[in-house]
Design a protein around this motif. Sequence first.
Motif, PDB file in Angstrom:
ATOM      1  N   ARG A   1      42.926  34.230  30.784  1.00 22.29           N
ATOM      2  CA  ARG A   1      42.035  35.149  31.201  1.00 22.29           C
ATOM      3  C   ARG A   1      40.492  34.291  31.630  1.00 22.29           C
ATOM      4  NH1 ARG A   1      43.269  38.849  27.081  1.00 22.29           N
ATOM      5  NH2 ARG A   1      44.411  40.501  27.820  1.00 22.29           N
TER       6      ARG A   1
ATOM      7  N   SER B   1      41.288  37.079  47.630  1.00 20.42           N
ATOM      8  CA  SER B   1      40.626  36.519  46.529  1.00 20.42           C
ATOM      9  C   SER B   1      40.581  37.325  45.372  1.00 20.42           C
ATOM     10  CB  SER B   1      39.132  35.794  46.522  1.00 20.42           C
ATOM     11  OG  SER B   1      38.503  36.625  47.195  1.00 20.42           O
ATOM     12  N   HIS B   2      40.726  38.942  45.813  1.00 21.01           N
ATOM     13  CA  HIS B   2      40.667  39.987  44.735  1.00 21.01           C
ATOM     14  C   HIS B   2      41.339  39.729  43.372  1.00 21.01           C
ATOM     15  CE1 HIS B   2      40.903  43.829  42.759  1.00 21.01           C
ATOM     16  NE2 HIS B   2      39.760  43.989  43.254  1.00 21.01           N
ATOM     17  N   GLN B   3      40.976  40.099  42.244  1.00 22.15           N
ATOM     18  CA  GLN B   3      41.820  39.546  41.183  1.00 22.15           C
ATOM     19  C   GLN B   3      43.012  40.367  41.012  1.00 22.15           C
ATOM     20  OE1 GLN B   3      39.166  39.952  37.736  1.00 22.15           O
ATOM     21  NE2 GLN B   3      37.660  38.498  38.705  1.00 22.15           N
TER      22      GLN B   3
ATOM     23  N   GLN C   1      45.233  38.095  42.891  1.00 18.47           N
ATOM     24  CA  GLN C   1      45.529  36.744  42.201  1.00 18.47           C
ATOM     25  C   GLN C   1      46.482  36.919  41.320  1.00 18.47           C
ATOM     26  OE1 GLN C   1      44.661  33.657  43.634  1.00 18.47           O
ATOM     27  NE2 GLN C   1      44.024  35.030  45.308  1.00 18.47           N
ATOM     28  N   LEU C   2      46.318  37.970  40.674  1.00 23.30           N
ATOM     29  CA  LEU C   2      47.257  38.019  38.947  1.00 23.30           C
ATOM     30  C   LEU C   2      48.508  38.327  39.566  1.00 23.30           C
ATOM     31  CD1 LEU C   2      46.508  40.903  36.433  1.00 23.30           C
ATOM     32  CD2 LEU C   2      48.770  40.624  37.334  1.00 23.30           C
TER      33      LEU C   2
ATOM     34  N   VAL D   1      40.315  44.536  36.212  1.00 27.57           N
ATOM     35  CA  VAL D   1      40.008  43.819  37.496  1.00 27.57           C
ATOM     36  C   VAL D   1      38.615  44.803  38.088  1.00 27.57           C
ATOM     37  CG1 VAL D   1      42.190  43.014  37.892  1.00 27.57           C
ATOM     38  CG2 VAL D   1      41.553  45.131  38.786  1.00 27.57           C
TER      39      VAL D   1
ATOM     40  N   ASP E   1      36.563  37.832  33.011  1.00 23.31           N
ATOM     41  CA  ASP E   1      37.583  38.591  32.927  1.00 23.31           C
ATOM     42  C   ASP E   1      37.921  39.216  31.508  1.00 23.31           C
ATOM     43  OD1 ASP E   1      37.794  38.303  35.456  1.00 23.31           O
ATOM     44  OD2 ASP E   1      39.827  37.368  35.398  1.00 23.31           O
TER      45      ASP E   1
END
Length: 452
Positions: free
Chosen positions: A234, A216-218, A221-222, A202, A238
């Motif tokens: 992915r 919204s940062h990955q 979200q993960l 990320v 990513d």
Amino acid sequence: MPIQVKYRFRNQDVALIFLHGFLGNTEATWASFPTFLANEPRITSWDLFGLGYPTSLRLDVRNIWSSDPDIRTLARELRTTLSLPPFSSYRKIAIAAHSMGGLIVQRAMVDDVALKNRLSHVFLFGTPSAGLVKAGFFSWSKRQISDMVADGPFIKSLRHEWTHEFARGMGFQFYVVAGDMDEFVPASSSLAPFSDNVQAVVPGNHSEIVKPVEPSHQSVQLIIDALAGGGNVRPIVDGARLALERSDFYETVKVLLPIAAELDKPALAGLALALEGLGRGSEALAILETHSGRDSTEALGVLAGRLKRRWLAERRAGDLNRAKELYQLGLNKAEAANDHEQALYHAINIAFLNLMEIPAAASIPTEIRIMAERALEHAKQVRNTNWSLATQGEAQLMLKDLERAEHFYAGAILATNSPREVDTIYSQAIRVAARVFGQDGASRIDQLFDLP
């Protein structure tokens, strides 16, 4: 683990627990992360907690007294805490751990079958699962640091027992996450010990990957997708970022080059780094200039900066030499154009890399002092910002004037509104102070920044 933060406590069936890393604490490490999860409608059925433990820079004096417990003790304490109320009532538990916290979790999982069977998800962010080479230089000072030494007894034992315990698979969802700009824990330690299908990369450095500034940062979200029952597919960028962390430059270029015009700045920098790794340095700079709106000196700095961060994490000599070459070229171009801001930036980075390259106990070479003075001359021609003040502080450290350095760093802190930028300034300041002045200088810088 007596330090407990309840972000959402409704006596539900499942709970997510945050665990910080070395020198951290729950609220400072994770910042807005738990709040973003608490506001997500898809995971309202999850209670949210933070757990903390003692960790500090205070020295351990072995066989007399110990400032902080070692990782095995912390793992045992985690197991005990999760076996007692309120955690004993949860049918399933998920854990998100940062840095050393991930080693605590892994040790607890290997040692406790009952805990392993209660887990639904485990997320390890920036965890040095294969240890840290640099920890060996300071292993005498703290048990927690000693436990993180690459190829040390703790890491060797953990990796051996983990492989034996999970050879036939896991009964929970497992993720290991690296930051694409993490200069503290390299991908060779955070990702490499585990299979490809559990790896993710990320945006961000070692602290930024768990300090998202927006939902919204990955990283956010993960976790949301995993707890909500989503898949582990992915996105294209990513996947390319993960390939880059593995030094699979061909794969990164193959994926990202055709869509270069659509990429954001971090992805463009990753593409440029992959091109550089393939010996296509001119094309890398052209990509940055064309698609990111940067001129040649700034583009040189961006690419050199990525190589610098990778060298600090993995110590590849080629990265160091190329970074210095690019910074020197940028400095020459900036000085020719009377661009003092860019010249200041390139000069201090040349001095920094030369300083980090010499042995810790060595005297400061004349060339480093000359470059630091060169940076200060350019600083006289630019307005005072947090970055220019921090750069002057760094130069004063290299000139062995700790009081003047503290003066400039104090100004930089006052001029900085972003905690992320303070972290960035601090991370370079503490490295230089420790190298030039040893523990005493590092302690004074640490007190000045007063970070949790």
